[in-house]
Design a protein around this motif. Structure first.
Motif: not given
Length: 84
Positions: A31-42
């Motif tokens: 979940k943390v990795l998914q959250w950090s990937n989604n922070r890019s605006g995509v």
């Protein structure tokens, strides 16, 4: 020294608790990795399309040398830009 059935049961319970803790850690890290990937605006929405349309999109994308993801993204961007 041999263990009794009670001791074996305690070890089995401790083993399953350990597996549960490991599972929770894996879920949290995911979940943390998914959250950090989604922070890019995509964002990664799921779009349901029929098989024939997907096959045609795949064929056209391969012909044009792009990915289906890129082609659909470009089309959506163009659609939104022309309608603002």
């Amino acid at each position: 020294m041999s263990m009794g059935s009670g001791e074996l049961m305690v070890l089995l319970i401790l083993f399953f608790l350990l597996l549960g803790v490991i599972g929770v850690i894996v879920v949290v890290i995911t979940k943390v990795l998914q959250w950090s990937n989604n922070r890019s605006g995509v964002t990664k929405p799921t779009v349901e399309i029929d098989r024939e349309l997907h096959a045609e999109l795949t064929r056209i994308a391969a012909r044009d040398g792009v990915t289906v993801h890129r082609m659909v993204g470009d089309l959506l961007h163009e659609y939104i830009t022309t309608r603002r």
